[in-house]
Design a protein around this motif. Structure first.
Motif, PDB file in Angstrom:
ATOM      1  N   GLU A   1       0.793  -1.344   0.080  1.00 39.88           N
ATOM      2  CA  GLU A   1      -0.193   0.126   0.384  1.00 39.88           C
ATOM      3  C   GLU A   1       0.536   1.406   0.110  1.00 39.88           C
ATOM      4  O   GLU A   1       1.769   1.445   0.974  1.00 39.88           O
ATOM      5  CB  GLU A   1      -0.670  -0.103   1.197  1.00 39.88           C
ATOM      6  CG  GLU A   1      -1.876  -1.100   1.210  1.00 39.88           C
ATOM      7  CD  GLU A   1      -3.146  -1.147   1.918  1.00 39.88           C
ATOM      8  OE1 GLU A   1      -4.379  -1.354   2.360  1.00 39.88           O
ATOM      9  OE2 GLU A   1      -2.282  -0.696   3.611  1.00 39.88           O
TER      10      GLU A   1
ATOM     11  N   TYR B   1       1.386   5.162   0.501  1.00 43.20           N
ATOM     12  CA  TYR B   1       0.829   6.900   0.924  1.00 43.20           C
ATOM     13  C   TYR B   1       1.603   7.822   1.201  1.00 43.20           C
ATOM     14  O   TYR B   1       2.575   8.290   0.840  1.00 43.20           O
ATOM     15  CB  TYR B   1       0.985   6.011   2.637  1.00 43.20           C
ATOM     16  CG  TYR B   1      -0.045   5.159   2.895  1.00 43.20           C
ATOM     17  CD1 TYR B   1      -1.376   5.132   3.694  1.00 43.20           C
ATOM     18  CD2 TYR B   1       0.540   3.469   2.982  1.00 43.20           C
ATOM     19  CE1 TYR B   1      -1.814   4.541   4.423  1.00 43.20           C
ATOM     20  CE2 TYR B   1      -0.465   2.658   3.394  1.00 43.20           C
ATOM     21  CZ  TYR B   1      -1.548   2.737   4.632  1.00 43.20           C
ATOM     22  OH  TYR B   1      -2.232   1.867   4.517  1.00 43.20           O
TER      23      TYR B   1
ATOM     24  N   CYS C   1      -0.148   3.509   9.849  1.00 42.44           N
ATOM     25  CA  CYS C   1      -0.607   3.606   8.422  1.00 42.44           C
ATOM     26  C   CYS C   1      -1.682   1.711   8.764  1.00 42.44           C
ATOM     27  O   CYS C   1      -2.060   1.597   7.815  1.00 42.44           O
ATOM     28  CB  CYS C   1      -0.040   3.334   7.365  1.00 42.44           C
ATOM     29  SG  CYS C   1       0.557   5.021   6.911  1.00 42.44           S
ATOM     30  N   HIS C   2      -0.293   1.045   9.288  1.00 43.67           N
ATOM     31  CA  HIS C   2      -0.858   0.174   9.907  1.00 43.67           C
ATOM     32  C   HIS C   2      -2.677  -0.174  10.450  1.00 43.67           C
ATOM     33  O   HIS C   2      -3.000  -0.938  10.361  1.00 43.67           O
ATOM     34  CB  HIS C   2      -0.110  -1.014  10.428  1.00 43.67           C
ATOM     35  CG  HIS C   2       1.171  -1.560  10.166  1.00 43.67           C
ATOM     36  ND1 HIS C   2       2.227  -1.630  11.103  1.00 43.67           N
ATOM     37  CD2 HIS C   2       1.700  -1.083   8.706  1.00 43.67           C
ATOM     38  CE1 HIS C   2       3.421  -2.042  10.378  1.00 43.67           C
ATOM     39  NE2 HIS C   2       3.495  -1.711   9.050  1.00 43.67           N
TER      40      HIS C   2
ATOM     41  N   ARG D   1      -4.568   2.177  10.009  1.00 44.94           N
ATOM     42  CA  ARG D   1      -5.688   2.333   8.441  1.00 44.94           C
ATOM     43  C   ARG D   1      -5.997   3.787   9.579  1.00 44.94           C
ATOM     44  O   ARG D   1      -7.054   3.943   8.618  1.00 44.94           O
ATOM     45  CB  ARG D   1      -6.939   1.407   8.684  1.00 44.94           C
ATOM     46  CG  ARG D   1      -6.548   0.177   8.106  1.00 44.94           C
ATOM     47  CD  ARG D   1      -7.621  -0.821   7.312  1.00 44.94           C
ATOM     48  NE  ARG D   1      -6.567  -1.740   7.161  1.00 44.94           N
ATOM     49  CZ  ARG D   1      -7.642  -2.635   7.261  1.00 44.94           C
ATOM     50  NH1 ARG D   1      -9.261  -2.613   7.008  1.00 44.94           N
ATOM     51  NH2 ARG D   1      -6.672  -4.407   5.853  1.00 44.94           N
ATOM     52  N   ASP D   2      -5.543   4.664  10.250  1.00 42.85           N
ATOM     53  CA  ASP D   2      -5.695   5.547  10.564  1.00 42.85           C
ATOM     54  C   ASP D   2      -5.047   6.584   9.575  1.00 42.85           C
ATOM     55  O   ASP D   2      -5.127   8.330   9.849  1.00 42.85           O
ATOM     56  CB  ASP D   2      -5.019   5.807  11.735  1.00 42.85           C
ATOM     57  CG  ASP D   2      -5.206   5.241  13.091  1.00 42.85           C
ATOM     58  OD1 ASP D   2      -6.563   5.060  12.901  1.00 42.85           O
ATOM     59  OD2 ASP D   2      -4.715   5.124  13.863  1.00 42.85           O
ATOM     60  N   GLU D   3      -4.285   6.813   8.005  1.00 40.57           N
ATOM     61  CA  GLU D   3      -4.083   7.169   7.492  1.00 40.57           C
ATOM     62  C   GLU D   3      -4.483   6.945   5.932  1.00 40.57           C
ATOM     63  O   GLU D   3      -3.235   7.339   5.359  1.00 40.57           O
ATOM     64  CB  GLU D   3      -1.835   7.545   7.478  1.00 40.57           C
ATOM     65  CG  GLU D   3      -1.445   7.965   8.047  1.00 40.57           C
ATOM     66  CD  GLU D   3      -1.927   9.584   8.997  1.00 40.57           C
ATOM     67  OE1 GLU D   3      -2.154  10.099   7.466  1.00 40.57           O
ATOM     68  OE2 GLU D   3      -2.286   9.306   9.635  1.00 40.57           O
ATOM     69  N   ASP D   4      -5.544   6.175   5.818  1.00 41.42           N
ATOM     70  CA  ASP D   4      -6.022   5.738   4.955  1.00 41.42           C
ATOM     71  C   ASP D   4      -6.263   6.896   3.276  1.00 41.42           C
ATOM     72  O   ASP D   4      -6.935   6.881   2.914  1.00 41.42           O
ATOM     73  CB  ASP D   4      -7.491   5.022   4.513  1.00 41.42           C
ATOM     74  CG  ASP D   4      -7.090   3.500   5.039  1.00 41.42           C
ATOM     75  OD1 ASP D   4      -6.087   3.485   5.742  1.00 41.42           O
ATOM     76  OD2 ASP D   4      -8.329   2.762   5.381  1.00 41.42           O
TER      77      ASP D   4
ATOM     78  N   LEU E   1      -4.216   7.448   1.076  1.00 43.08           N
ATOM     79  CA  LEU E   1      -2.991   5.985   0.247  1.00 43.08           C
ATOM     80  C   LEU E   1      -3.442   6.675  -1.314  1.00 43.08           C
ATOM     81  O   LEU E   1      -4.236   6.691  -1.962  1.00 43.08           O
ATOM     82  CB  LEU E   1      -4.516   5.524   0.036  1.00 43.08           C
ATOM     83  CG  LEU E   1      -4.386   4.326   1.844  1.00 43.08           C
ATOM     84  CD1 LEU E   1      -5.750   3.219   1.485  1.00 43.08           C
ATOM     85  CD2 LEU E   1      -3.715   3.313   1.097  1.00 43.08           C
TER      86      LEU E   1
ATOM     87  N   LYS F   1      -6.813   3.645  -3.887  1.00 48.10           N
ATOM     88  CA  LYS F   1      -7.517   3.040  -2.450  1.00 48.10           C
ATOM     89  C   LYS F   1      -8.130   1.391  -3.144  1.00 48.10           C
ATOM     90  O   LYS F   1      -7.834   0.891  -4.119  1.00 48.10           O
ATOM     91  CB  LYS F   1      -9.517   3.237  -3.124  1.00 48.10           C
ATOM     92  CG  LYS F   1      -9.131   4.916  -2.537  1.00 48.10           C
ATOM     93  CD  LYS F   1      -8.754   5.438  -1.295  1.00 48.10           C
ATOM     94  CE  LYS F   1      -8.782   6.938  -1.711  1.00 48.10           C
ATOM     95  NZ  LYS F   1      -7.698   7.540  -0.703  1.00 48.10           N
TER      96      LYS F   1
ATOM     97  N   ARG G   1      -9.075  -6.112   1.362  1.00 54.05           N
ATOM     98  CA  ARG G   1      -7.868  -5.459   1.496  1.00 54.05           C
ATOM     99  C   ARG G   1      -7.477  -6.217   2.449  1.00 54.05           C
ATOM    100  O   ARG G   1      -7.871  -7.110   3.702  1.00 54.05           O
ATOM    101  CB  ARG G   1      -8.385  -4.204   2.037  1.00 54.05           C
ATOM    102  CG  ARG G   1      -7.440  -2.991   2.595  1.00 54.05           C
ATOM    103  CD  ARG G   1      -7.518  -2.061   2.499  1.00 54.05           C
ATOM    104  NE  ARG G   1      -6.441  -1.175   3.120  1.00 54.05           N
ATOM    105  CZ  ARG G   1      -6.299   0.028   4.514  1.00 54.05           C
ATOM    106  NH1 ARG G   1      -7.566   0.204   4.644  1.00 54.05           N
ATOM    107  NH2 ARG G   1      -5.239   0.823   4.345  1.00 54.05           N
TER     108      ARG G   1
ATOM    109  N   ILE H   1      -3.625  -7.216   5.284  1.00 58.32           N
ATOM    110  CA  ILE H   1      -2.952  -6.849   6.411  1.00 58.32           C
ATOM    111  C   ILE H   1      -2.040  -6.324   6.344  1.00 58.32           C
ATOM    112  O   ILE H   1      -1.702  -6.642   5.668  1.00 58.32           O
ATOM    113  CB  ILE H   1      -4.091  -7.456   7.752  1.00 58.32           C
ATOM    114  CG1 ILE H   1      -3.489  -8.877   7.376  1.00 58.32           C
ATOM    115  CG2 ILE H   1      -5.773  -7.563   7.964  1.00 58.32           C
ATOM    116  CD1 ILE H   1      -3.772  -9.992   8.931  1.00 58.32           C
TER     117      ILE H   1
END
Length: 87
Positions: free
Chosen positions: A40, A42, A66-67, A69-72, A75, A78, A83, A85
């Motif tokens: 992924e 970012y 990012c792990h 998913r607080d910075e989606d 991306l 998308k 998705r 992990i």
């Protein structure tokens, strides 16, 4: 996309690089969805990219977000319905 990694941390499992055509800067992490392993990407601004290249340790808090998913919103592409992990 023509991606070029400029820094790779095997220990902390992330890389920093840029897309050569558009000069988009990124941080990438490996993920797996059980079928395929992929990365992924970012988006970073130029200042973040330069800071992280100079001192990659500073990127670790972003890697963790990012792990989680607080910075989606960062991306570049998308993810699909299946998705992965963080690997």
């Amino acid at each position: 996309m023509r991606l070029q990694d400029r820094y790779v941390s095997i220990e902390h499992r992330f890389s920093l690089g840029e897309e050569l055509g558009s000069q988009i800067f990124y941080l990438s992490i490996p993920v797996s969805n059980g079928i395929v392993d992929y990365e992924e990407f970012y988006r970073l601004d130029r200042s973040e990219f330069q800071t992280f290249l100079a001192d990659p340790e500073q990127a670790r808090s972003l890697v963790e977000r990012c792990h989680l998913r607080d910075e989606d919103e960062r991306l570049i592409q998308k993810p699909g319905w299946n998705r992965g992990i963080p690997a």
